[in-house]
Design a protein around this motif. Structure first.
Motif, PDB file in Angstrom:
ATOM      1  N   PRO A 106       0.752  -1.058  -0.026  1.00 31.10           N
ATOM      2  CA  PRO A 106       0.012   0.115  -0.020  1.00 31.10           C
ATOM      3  C   PRO A 106       0.764   1.151  -0.097  1.00 31.10           C
ATOM      4  O   PRO A 106       1.916   1.293   0.774  1.00 31.10           O
ATOM      5  N   LEU A 107       0.437   2.190  -0.686  1.00 30.38           N
ATOM      6  CA  LEU A 107       1.234   3.567  -0.871  1.00 30.38           C
ATOM      7  C   LEU A 107       0.456   4.548  -0.101  1.00 30.38           C
ATOM      8  O   LEU A 107      -0.574   4.653  -0.030  1.00 30.38           O
ATOM      9  N   VAL A 108       1.437   5.505   0.446  1.00 29.44           N
ATOM     10  CA  VAL A 108       0.964   6.778   0.932  1.00 29.44           C
ATOM     11  C   VAL A 108       1.566   7.985   0.367  1.00 29.44           C
ATOM     12  O   VAL A 108       3.110   7.965   0.213  1.00 29.44           O
ATOM     13  N   ARG A 118      -3.900   8.451   0.566  1.00 31.51           N
ATOM     14  CA  ARG A 118      -3.497   6.975   1.136  1.00 31.51           C
ATOM     15  C   ARG A 118      -4.251   5.789   0.263  1.00 31.51           C
ATOM     16  O   ARG A 118      -5.277   5.991  -0.392  1.00 31.51           O
ATOM     17  N   ASN A 119      -3.264   4.720  -0.058  1.00 31.14           N
ATOM     18  CA  ASN A 119      -3.682   3.542  -0.721  1.00 31.14           C
ATOM     19  C   ASN A 119      -4.236   3.966  -2.264  1.00 31.14           C
ATOM     20  O   ASN A 119      -5.053   3.306  -2.477  1.00 31.14           O
ATOM     21  N   VAL A 157       6.633   9.463  -2.032  1.00 37.40           N
ATOM     22  CA  VAL A 157       5.494   8.459  -1.955  1.00 37.40           C
ATOM     23  C   VAL A 157       6.209   7.223  -1.033  1.00 37.40           C
ATOM     24  O   VAL A 157       7.493   6.894  -1.223  1.00 37.40           O
ATOM     25  N   ASP A 158       5.478   6.779   0.021  1.00 42.85           N
ATOM     26  CA  ASP A 158       6.096   6.010   1.162  1.00 42.85           C
ATOM     27  C   ASP A 158       5.163   4.628   1.191  1.00 42.85           C
ATOM     28  O   ASP A 158       4.177   4.640   0.327  1.00 42.85           O
ATOM     29  N   SER A 159       5.893   3.634   1.533  1.00 38.78           N
ATOM     30  CA  SER A 159       5.196   2.538   1.954  1.00 38.78           C
ATOM     31  C   SER A 159       5.749   1.626   3.000  1.00 38.78           C
ATOM     32  O   SER A 159       6.894   2.047   3.528  1.00 38.78           O
ATOM     33  N   ASP A 160       5.365   0.467   3.568  1.00 36.88           N
ATOM     34  CA  ASP A 160       5.905  -0.245   4.395  1.00 36.88           C
ATOM     35  C   ASP A 160       6.916  -1.389   4.111  1.00 36.88           C
ATOM     36  O   ASP A 160       7.138  -2.318   4.951  1.00 36.88           O
ATOM     37  N   PRO A 197      11.386   5.994   1.795  1.00 35.46           N
ATOM     38  CA  PRO A 197      10.216   6.669   0.945  1.00 35.46           C
ATOM     39  C   PRO A 197      11.159   7.219  -0.249  1.00 35.46           C
ATOM     40  O   PRO A 197      12.376   7.600  -0.307  1.00 35.46           O
ATOM     41  N   VAL A 198      10.225   7.327  -1.363  1.00 36.92           N
ATOM     42  CA  VAL A 198      10.871   7.741  -2.544  1.00 36.92           C
ATOM     43  C   VAL A 198      10.445   9.311  -2.685  1.00 36.92           C
ATOM     44  O   VAL A 198       9.307   9.751  -2.412  1.00 36.92           O
TER      45      VAL A 198
END
Length: 442
Positions: A301-303, A312-313, A378-381, A399-400
């Protein structure tokens, strides 16, 4: 006085285009009312809108499902418009529907003619450029299906005094190393005949060393060349910039420090392109992977943080070096300018057929967002995130961070070139009304 007269003529022309847009829109609405009556018109709207809704919903289920449901959905998507046409024909209303659609199309054409900006709105400032003394051009013989050989680019460039470096065995060659070596040899101009991904890497070296950069449209799609107004049908014309060129300063995107000239995509597209099976079977890979990706069962999932906005997502995120036009559904056609100093950011979240239908009305704010900003994160887990950067599949540390460097790239272009074809403007009826009847916005 002549400039004033010209401005008045342009304003008058736009006013009449705006009035014509309203006239055709009125006729498009009136045609079914006159020939089918009020009840018939309501029936036409219900059948037409219902057909579109059913088709869009069925297409969503086709890409989001597997097995029998997928093929049933495809059948419904194909049959739905056919059923609508049959209903219109049996009611003897098809000719009026076609006439109304044609009038609506003419209304949109007139509206865009009225709203289209002046040519100066898409003209980047040019400065005189002396011929380069030691230009170095890096060429990929495989790019664009062999355009380097097809257009005899190596010979033509060497006859103009350029040093040509061929990318032989590209899997083992770092194009950035070749560009740096060229700078060490005294290159005063760097150029590339290849795809947009290769263009971006060498553009980054040119920007770091404040050298002019030459784009040769020898790739497959040549989006960067298109938005620079270069000739994409004959890449050899780009070489004219070596002897009769001008310079334009354009922006350069950065993603975790890596340069990009077009865009970076996250989510569905990046995950699909990353698959090893994609190159051999593009359609099959897309159909196989999309159901899990849309349902959130694969891919992290992306934030996405776009300035002060957090999304979100989203299923897909596209960050571009300057925003794309906004006349189509996702706003992804072409860029009028490359020197606005901002990133374009588009996010798409379609987790259901209802959200897919909402995109048609642009009423689903969460489903489709469009922004301009100077930074996108753009972040994710997961420790790494798949990204498609100028058409190349990469894994970047999370994160990118995407940023923009205004005016960082000096691009050498031919003085005589096709130019930038402006993107079609969004049809804004409020602004059209102001143009048509001289009303100023409050």
């Amino acid at each position: 006085m002549m400039v004033s007269d010209e401005s008045s003529a342009v304003a008058g022309s736009r006013r009449w285009w705006a009035r014509a847009a309203f006239a055709f829109a009125f006729l498009a609405a009136a045609t079914p009312l006159v020939f089918a009556g009020l009840l018939g018109t309501v029936g036409l709207l219900l059948v037409g809108v219902g057909g579109v809704v059913v088709t869009v919903a069925a297409l969503y289920w086709f890409i989001a499902s597997r097995g029998l449901l997928r093929w049933v959905s495809l059948t419904v998507a194909v049959l739905s418009p056919i059923v609508v046409l049959i209903l219109f024909t049996r009611a003897d209303l098809l000719v009026f529907v076609v006439a109304s659609v044609v009038l609506a199309f003419l209304s949109v054409l007139c509206a865009r003619a009225a709203l289209r900006g002046r040519p100066s709105d898409t003209t980047v400032r040019e400065v005189a450029a002396p011929p380069a003394r030691h230009p170095v051009l890096i060429m990929n013989p495989r790019s664009g299906g062999g355009k380097v050989a097809k257009f005899d680019l190596q010979r033509k460039a060497e006859e103009l005094g350029a040093e040509v470096v061929l990318l032989e065995g590209a899997g083992a060659v770092d194009v950035t190393d070749l560009a740096r070596q060229a700078v060490e040899r005294g290159a005063d101009l760097l150029g590339v005949a290849g795809g947009d991904g290769t263009q971006a890497l060498v553009a980054g070296i040119a920007a770091e060393n404040n050298l002019p950069f030459l784009v040769i449209s020898a790739g497959t799609r040549n989006h960067f060349a298109m938005d620079l107004g270069l000739d994409r049908t004959d890449p050899s014309r780009c070489l004219d910039a070596l002897v009769d060129g001008v310079e334009v300063a354009v922006d350069l995107g950065r993603i975790n420090g890596r340069p990009f000239v077009n865009n970076a995509s996250f989510g569905v597209y990046a995950e699909v392109v990353r698959s090893p099976a994609y190159r051999d079977d593009k359609a099959g890979t897309v159909l196989q992977m999309l159901p899990d990706l849309l349902a959130g069962q694969s891919g992290a999932p992306l934030v996405t943080r776009i300035g002060d906005v957090t999304v979100r997502n989203p299923q897909a995120v596209l960050v571009s070096n300057n925003p794309y036009g906004t006349s189509d559904l996702a706003g992804l056609n072409r860029r009028d300018r490359l020197d606005r100093g901002v990133l374009g950011a588009v996010t798409v979240s379609v987790a259901s057929a209802r959200q897919a239908i909402g995109l048609l009305r642009r009423a689903n704010v969460r489903g489709l967002t469009q922004h301009t900003t100077t930074e996108v994160i753009v972040d994710s887990d997961t420790p790494q995130t798949p990204v498609g950067v100028d058409g190349e599949s990469l894994l970047l540390p999370t994160p990118v961070r995407c940023t923009i460097e205004p005016g960082a790239l000096r691009v050498r272009v031919p003085r005589d070139r096709p130019g930038v074809r402006p993107a079609a403007p969004t049809v804004d009826w409020v602004r059209l009304r102001e143009l048509a009847w001289h009303r100023r916005p409050g």
